[in-house]
Design an enzyme around this catalytic site. Sequence first.
Site: not given
Length: 412
Positions: A130, A371, A233, A210, A207
Amino acid sequence: MTNPTAAQPFDIERVRRDFPILQRTVHGKPLVYLDTAASAQRPLAVIEATDRFYREHNANVHRGVHTLSQEATDLYEGARRGLARFINADSEREIIFTRGTTEAINLVAQSYLRPRLEPGDEILITHMEHHSNIVPWQMLREQTGAVLKVAPINDRGELELDALEALLSDRVRLLGVVHISNALGTINPVAEICRMAKRHGIPVLVDGAQAMPHSRVDVQALGCDFFCLSAHKMYGPTGIGALWARESTLESMPPWQGGGEMISRVTFEQSTWNELPAKFEAGTPNIAGGVGLGAAVDYLDGLGLEVIAAYERSLLKYATERLREIDGLRIIGTAGNKAPVVSFTLGDIHPHDLGTIVDHYGVALRTGHHCTMPVMQFFGVPATARASFGLYNTLEEVDVLADALEKARAMF
Ligand code: PMP
């Protein structure tokens, strides 16, 4: 860690009743919300926790001796403890509240990595990151003369692990990798990647934006050094998220932003820093957001992430089958291990047109580059349409999507 009440079968009708927004209509049709990867909807438990906070406990945290301030502090710090337990952190001192994943990554870039970088040192990321796990490192590159390297992906949208390992040179100071790609749905083998990086003595930032709503995250089992997440999220509020790192790592880092809360003592000559986690939390925090994040954690824990993941796998399987039946539909991202995210193009129809047409059938799709412009460049498309599923979606909603796409196709 596993919640004993969570072994219940997944009752989708009951779950849907937890989300008041699912009752509404769009253009006279029932809302079919397929944009959870951008931001999930909130269950009543989260809405009511933040509402109750403002009605009954609202005050600034940490500094007050009065009752409301102590109640607000207890709720906010309780949420921190809940999140620490949820991701199996050693202690709540390892949880730094941030505005979200983006701010967590910027914090690591500026506070952990910047003081450690020499010109020519390398930062390694992957082709499926991202923008929030690309741009902070580019800014750091400008500030330090470091070099940004990118590990490749294949045409299924999976990381090429051998190529990644070959890039783990002794110049690499940090590897940044996305756990689950928001654009492709790919679930990366993060524990394996961390083991690989450890063999080369390279710290890993994951990261996890998600990953949180779709899988049980155990930061110790993953073996990473930094884990970044966003509450919105995972069915919590916007404007709050967290950075996890081990206490020893956080102790070794200077503060990033200066201001109230993060200090121990201030004179004009010198200031000293507060203890963890306050050292990294300058200014009045998003208190109600923290309370909502705590409620979201409890909600997910109550349903059980293993149960959620199993249900979502059935959604993904059905959606993939149904969309494959549509003439001219190309799925972008066909990894063997995927979260319930389906990115696609349909013939020559521009994804934005597609998104506008299906909106008229009540279907909320995301269209654009998500993104992840380098992912779009890799697959040679300017944009995709993306259906991303959450724990409240149904097989019938997949049918509504497929029918709406067929209608869109017939219009061109
Ligand atoms: N990483 C991934 C994989 C994401 O999907 C997102 C949000 N789309 C982010 C990072 C950034 O999260 P936030 O905007 O909440 O900081």
